[in-house]
Design an enzyme around this catalytic site. Structure first.
Site, PDB file in Angstrom:
ATOM      1  N   GLY A 212      -2.445   8.371   2.433  1.00  0.00           N
ATOM      2  CA  GLY A 212      -1.749   7.024   2.178  1.00  0.00           C
ATOM      3  C   GLY A 212      -1.035   7.184   0.919  1.00  0.00           C
ATOM      4  CG  ASN A 213       2.186   5.780  -0.163  1.00  0.00           C
ATOM      5  OD1 ASN A 213       2.491   4.413  -0.598  1.00  0.00           O
ATOM      6  ND2 ASN A 213       2.909   6.249   0.968  1.00  0.00           N
ATOM      7  CG  HIS A 214      -1.073   5.203  -5.502  1.00  0.00           C
ATOM      8  ND1 HIS A 214      -2.508   4.750  -5.500  1.00  0.00           N
ATOM      9  CD2 HIS A 214      -1.137   6.328  -5.989  1.00  0.00           C
ATOM     10  CE1 HIS A 214      -3.469   5.571  -5.838  1.00  0.00           C
ATOM     11  NE2 HIS A 214      -2.477   6.648  -6.229  1.00  0.00           N
ATOM     12  CB  ALA A 280       6.221   4.138  -0.097  1.00  0.00           C
TER      13      ALA A 280
END
Ligand code: CTP
Length: 403
Positions: A212-214, A280
């Protein structure tokens, strides 16, 4: 959230039996999040007490130019009150009040305030059927509408006299709905449908782990809320986030992976006027996600990754009438890279945020953007809150959506 939230509503009550229903009307306005101030004509106090209305509205009720119970009489400023109001609702509007409004006969505080108000004025007539039918009343209704006031029509039914006919004041719920609808129709994105993507995507490694990402999703939610506030119907496709949309006109579709976001975006794209892709999206996903939890046996683990669907590019290929807006998060050659993406993905606008700018990008409450259009016009904006950035993006959309 109602469009009335945060609005200053002035309610003018004239002397008709329907005045008793204004207690419910004040309640509904307050419940919708509006701030309400009440003005009554002197005789309206015979039908409902100022105490009831001041309690419900949380403000003193005004009847006269001066405060009669106070020895040091205070001047009630009708001009200030008229300017304070975002909208003025006169309900019930009796034949007498309608006639005074139409002729400008300002012999009471309500009419003086009406003449001072610069905001939209709504009026809900209420009277007996023969008074309603009388040519003088009909003339007042016509005159008032020709002056730009908005009629909330009376309804047919049993009247206080026992007679049956036209002249009943619209019910409070219907007054509120009429005003909400009227305000909505005046908004720049009314009748437009907008797709927004937000948040991160999670790409499964096994049933309990993911890549995943932030991304917090905040920028996308701000965009969705701003578009809805300006009248749009929004389809918000979002990855995992704790944010909630504020408006009923936002349909939130939660997804987890890039593939799901891609599929839902394509299912909805034909029906929208614009799409703003702020998510994102993970660029890669594990090619063979494990069906059961991976046990730690070997000293190292290699995951084979494959590219995810490029949602923005695939919508760019498909687009016909839609305005397509993408984001570019860059760390070097920012403008050149953003222009490359704008062209390659067939976009109308690209929103560039550079990770080199303090306060821009993921997580925080601020962002610093440039917007580049397909003719390569570039606008650079200072560091702003994400809600202000959302307004800047939506304003650029509004400039193009009606063009
Ligand atoms: N985007 C998308 N689908 C993907 C990846 C990105 O729809 N699989 C969208 C994002 O929502 C954003 C835009 O593409 O609007 C740009 O994303 P970005 O990650 O900056 O660009 P990429 O095209 O992925 O290129 P790169 O990572 O190489 O810079």
């Amino acid at each position: 959230m109602s469009i009335l939230r945060g609005k200053h509503i002035l309610l003018g009550i004239s002397a008709g039996i329907a005045a008793y229903k204004t207690a419910f009307l004040v309640r509904l306005f307050v419940k919708a999040g509006a701030e309400v101030r009440v003005i009554m004509t002197p005789s309206a106090k015979e039908f409902i007490t100022p105490l009831t209305l001041s309690t419900l509205s949380n403000h003193p009720v005004l009847t006269d130019f001066t405060d009669e119970e106070d020895d040091n009489a205070v001047w009630n400023n009708h001009v200030e009150l008229g300017l304070w109001a975002d909208l003025f609702v006169i309900a019930p509007a009796t034949a007498n009040t309608l006639s005074k409004m139409a002729s400008g006969n300002s012999d009471n505080f309500l009419i003086a305030t009406y003449l001072s108000a610069k905001c939209p004025v709504y009026f809900a007539p209420a009277m007996d059927l023969d008074m309603y039918k009388h040519p003088t009343t009909q003339k007042s209704l016509e005159t008032l509408q020709s002056h730009g006031n908005i009629l909330i029509p009376s309804t047919f039914g049993e009247l206080a006299s026992g007679l049956v006919g036209m002249g009943r004041m619209a019910e409070p719920e219907s007054i509120v709905e009429t005003i909400e609808q009227h305000l909505l129709e005046g908004l720049p994105l009314y009748g437009k449908k907008i797709l927004v993507t937000a948040g991160p995507t999670y790409e499964a490694i096994d049933p309990v782990r993911y890549i995943g990402n932030h991304s917090s999703g905040r920028m996308g939610f701000e965009i969705a809320n701003t578009a809805a506030q300006l009248g749009a119907e929004v389809i918000l496709i979002t990855g995992p986030t704790h944010y909630k949309a504020h408006y009923d006109s936002i349909q939130t579709i939660p997804i987890t992976s890039a593939r799901d976001m891609h599929d839902v975006a394509h299912q909805n794209f034909d029906a929208v006027d614009a799409a703003i892709l702020s998510a994102a999206v993970a660029d890669y996903r594990p090619k063979f996600p494990a069906l059961s939890k991976i046990k730690k046996k070997a000293a190292s683990l290699t995951l084979e990754l494959e590219k995810t669907e490029d949602i923005l590019a695939s919508l760019g290929e498909k687009k016909e009438k839609q305005i397509l807006i993408g984001f570019a998060l860059e760390t070097e050659n920012e403008v050149a890279n953003a222009i490359k993406k704008l062209k390659a993905k067939n976009l109308d606008l690209i929103v560039l945020n550079s990770l080199n700018d303090d306060g821009a990008g993921f997580g925080g409450s601020t962002n610093k953007i440039s917007i580049i259009d397909k003719d390569l016009n570039q606008k650079n904006y200072p560091l702003k809150s994400k809600s202000e950035v959302a307004s800047d993006i939506i304003n650029e959309l509004i400039n193009r959506i009606h063009a």
